[in-house]
Structure formats: structure tokens, C-alpha cells
Design an enzyme around this catalytic site. Structure first.
Site, PDB file in Angstrom:
ATOM      1  N   ASN A  43       0.838  -1.202   0.000  1.00  0.00           N
ATOM      2  CA  ASN A  43       0.000   0.000   0.000  1.00  0.00           C
ATOM      3  C   ASN A  43       0.872   1.250   0.000  1.00  0.00           C
ATOM      4  O   ASN A  43       1.985   1.254   0.532  1.00  0.00           O
ATOM      5  CB  ASN A  43      -0.984   0.003   1.180  1.00  0.00           C
ATOM      6  CG  ASN A  43      -0.345  -0.119   2.542  1.00  0.00           C
ATOM      7  OD1 ASN A  43       0.685  -0.752   2.706  1.00  0.00           O
ATOM      8  ND2 ASN A  43      -0.949   0.496   3.535  1.00  0.00           N
ATOM      9  N   GLU A  45       0.307   5.534   0.478  1.00  0.00           N
ATOM     10  CA  GLU A  45      -0.657   6.564   0.853  1.00  0.00           C
ATOM     11  C   GLU A  45      -0.235   7.936   0.351  1.00  0.00           C
ATOM     12  O   GLU A  45       0.829   8.090  -0.253  1.00  0.00           O
ATOM     13  CB  GLU A  45      -0.822   6.548   2.383  1.00  0.00           C
ATOM     14  CG  GLU A  45      -1.314   5.188   2.860  1.00  0.00           C
ATOM     15  CD  GLU A  45      -1.497   5.081   4.360  1.00  0.00           C
ATOM     16  OE1 GLU A  45      -1.012   5.962   5.101  1.00  0.00           O
ATOM     17  OE2 GLU A  45      -2.150   4.103   4.777  1.00  0.00           O
ATOM     18  N   TYR A  49      -5.604  12.056   1.732  1.00  0.00           N
ATOM     19  CA  TYR A  49      -5.812  10.697   2.257  1.00  0.00           C
ATOM     20  C   TYR A  49      -6.547   9.729   1.324  1.00  0.00           C
ATOM     21  O   TYR A  49      -6.224   8.562   1.250  1.00  0.00           O
ATOM     22  CB  TYR A  49      -6.582  10.748   3.583  1.00  0.00           C
ATOM     23  CG  TYR A  49      -5.873  11.488   4.704  1.00  0.00           C
ATOM     24  CD1 TYR A  49      -4.508  11.762   4.655  1.00  0.00           C
ATOM     25  CD2 TYR A  49      -6.589  11.903   5.821  1.00  0.00           C
ATOM     26  CE1 TYR A  49      -3.884  12.432   5.682  1.00  0.00           C
ATOM     27  CE2 TYR A  49      -5.968  12.576   6.860  1.00  0.00           C
ATOM     28  CZ  TYR A  49      -4.607  12.840   6.785  1.00  0.00           C
ATOM     29  OH  TYR A  49      -3.994  13.501   7.807  1.00  0.00           O
ATOM     30  N   GLU A  56      -3.093  -4.805  -2.647  1.00  0.00           N
ATOM     31  CA  GLU A  56      -3.629  -5.765  -3.614  1.00  0.00           C
ATOM     32  C   GLU A  56      -3.692  -5.148  -5.005  1.00  0.00           C
ATOM     33  O   GLU A  56      -3.316  -5.776  -6.006  1.00  0.00           O
ATOM     34  CB  GLU A  56      -5.040  -6.198  -3.201  1.00  0.00           C
ATOM     35  CG  GLU A  56      -5.089  -6.955  -1.890  1.00  0.00           C
ATOM     36  CD  GLU A  56      -5.284  -6.057  -0.677  1.00  0.00           C
ATOM     37  OE1 GLU A  56      -4.782  -4.901  -0.690  1.00  0.00           O
ATOM     38  OE2 GLU A  56      -5.924  -6.507   0.283  1.00  0.00           O
ATOM     39  N   CYS A  90     -10.859  -3.853  -3.740  1.00  0.00           N
ATOM     40  CA  CYS A  90      -9.842  -4.790  -4.242  1.00  0.00           C
ATOM     41  C   CYS A  90     -10.461  -6.118  -4.643  1.00  0.00           C
ATOM     42  O   CYS A  90     -10.003  -6.774  -5.586  1.00  0.00           O
ATOM     43  CB  CYS A  90      -8.746  -4.985  -3.204  1.00  0.00           C
ATOM     44  SG  CYS A  90      -7.718  -3.516  -3.007  1.00  0.00           S
TER      45      CYS A  90
HETATM   46  N1  THU Z   1      -5.214  -1.347   2.758  1.00  0.00           N
HETATM   47  C1  THU Z   1      -4.671  -2.249   1.892  1.00  0.00           C
HETATM   48  O1  THU Z   1      -3.545  -2.076   1.420  1.00  0.00           O
HETATM   49  N2  THU Z   1      -5.417  -3.328   1.566  1.00  0.00           N
HETATM   50  C2  THU Z   1      -6.675  -3.587   2.024  1.00  0.00           C
HETATM   51  O2  THU Z   1      -7.313  -4.540   1.601  1.00  0.00           O
HETATM   52  C3  THU Z   1      -7.265  -2.723   3.036  1.00  0.00           C
HETATM   53  C4  THU Z   1      -6.523  -1.466   3.338  1.00  0.00           C
HETATM   54  C5  THU Z   1      -4.415  -0.172   3.118  1.00  0.00           C
HETATM   55  C6  THU Z   1      -4.962   1.123   2.604  1.00  0.00           C
HETATM   56  C7  THU Z   1      -4.391   2.111   3.594  1.00  0.00           C
HETATM   57  O3  THU Z   1      -3.092   2.493   3.163  1.00  0.00           O
HETATM   58  C8  THU Z   1      -4.264   1.314   4.875  1.00  0.00           C
HETATM   59  O4  THU Z   1      -4.361  -0.050   4.513  1.00  0.00           O
HETATM   60  C9  THU Z   1      -5.314   1.633   5.930  1.00  0.00           C
HETATM   61  O5  THU Z   1      -6.578   1.552   5.402  1.00  0.00           O
END
Ligand code: THU
Length: 127
Positions: A43, A45, A49, A56, A90
Site C-alpha cells: 500500500n 498513501e 488521504y 492488492e 480490491c
Molecule cells: N489497505 C490495503 O492495502 N489493503 C486492504 O485490503 C485494506 C486497506 C491499506 C490502505 C491504507 O493504506 C491502509 O491499509 C489503511 O486503510
């Protein structure tokens, strides 16, 4: 058959590079394609936000840019929680590239758990 423990290890490696300075929630993923290739994602960011990209979808994108569109399995790992399942968005993105069905591999108490995407996203939308 590809060893899912190895796929999970790659998801764990990927989670180390998560760029998550706003949530501090690290996620790594690794997809296995029809041709036996693997693609990692984490992930990342943003200070705006809502622009966060999940691990994924990052992994799916890595597969796509390498010409791989048939996904057989995905391992997902977060050091912050047990059984890190893919979010709804996802699930839908994975469904676009399913090869039959997709094995979604998570880790629960140190043990692999395999769930079918069709169970996580029944009656998925497709054109
Ligand atoms: N996140 C993922 O990478 N995959 C998921 O299936 C759920 C959430 C990440 C997005 C964000 O950077 C952090 O987790 C908190 O939501």
C-alpha cells in the site's frame, strides 16, 4: 503447484516497503498468475488521504504492466492484523482478472488460510 508459503513470504517482504505514514497500517500482497509468475505490491498513501492505493491493487497493476492478466492466487499480509482480507474495492478489481476463481491466502495465527474470491465477493459485477 506453486507453494503458497512462498507466496505469503513474498507478501510479507512487500509489506516492509509499505508507504503508510498516515495510517501506519502496513500491507503487502503478492499475486500468482497463470504462467506461474509472481508480482508483489504494497500500500502507498498520500497526504490527500483518499488517494491511498491498497497493496492488492498495487500487485495487480504490477502483473498487468508485465502483460499478465490471469490471476490464480493472491497472498495478503499485514503485520498489524491477523487475516488481512482484501477490501471491497480490491475484491472487485481481483474479480476482473480471475482465472476461474482466485485463492485468497491470508495468515491466521501463523497458519495459512485459503478462501475463494467467489466466497468473499459473491454475485460480482462484470460486463
Ligand atoms: N489497505 C490495503 O492495502 N489493503 C486492504 O485490503 C485494506 C486497506 C491499506 C490502505 C491504507 O493504506 C491502509 O491499509 C489503511 O486503510
Amino acid at each position: 503447484m506453486f507453494d503458497y508459503n512462498e507466496l505469503m513470504q513474498m507478501a510479507k517482504d512487500a509489506s516492509k516497503n509499505a508507504y503508510c505514514k498516515y495510517s501506519n497500517f502496513k500491507v503487502g500482497a503478492c499475486v500468482l498468475t497463470d504462467s506461474g509468475k509472481t508480482f508483489k505490491g504494497c500500500n502507498f498513501e498520500n497526504s490527500s488521504y483518499g488517494l491511498a492505493i491498497c497493496a492488492e491493487r498495487c500487485a495487480v497493476g504490477a502483473a498487468i504492466v508485465n502483460g499478465e492478466t490471469k490471476i490464480n492466487a493472491i497472498a495478503i499480509y499485514s503485520p498489524n492484523t491477523d487475516n488481512c482480507y482484501p477490501c471491497g474495492a480490491c475484491r472487485q478489481v481481483l474479480s476482473e482478472f480471475k482465472n476461474g476463481d482466485i485463492d485468497v491466502i491470508t495468515e491466521e495465527n501463523g497458519k495459512l488460510k485459503i478462501t475463494k474470491l467467489s466466497y468473499l465477493l459473491p454475485e460480482s459485477f462484470s460486463l
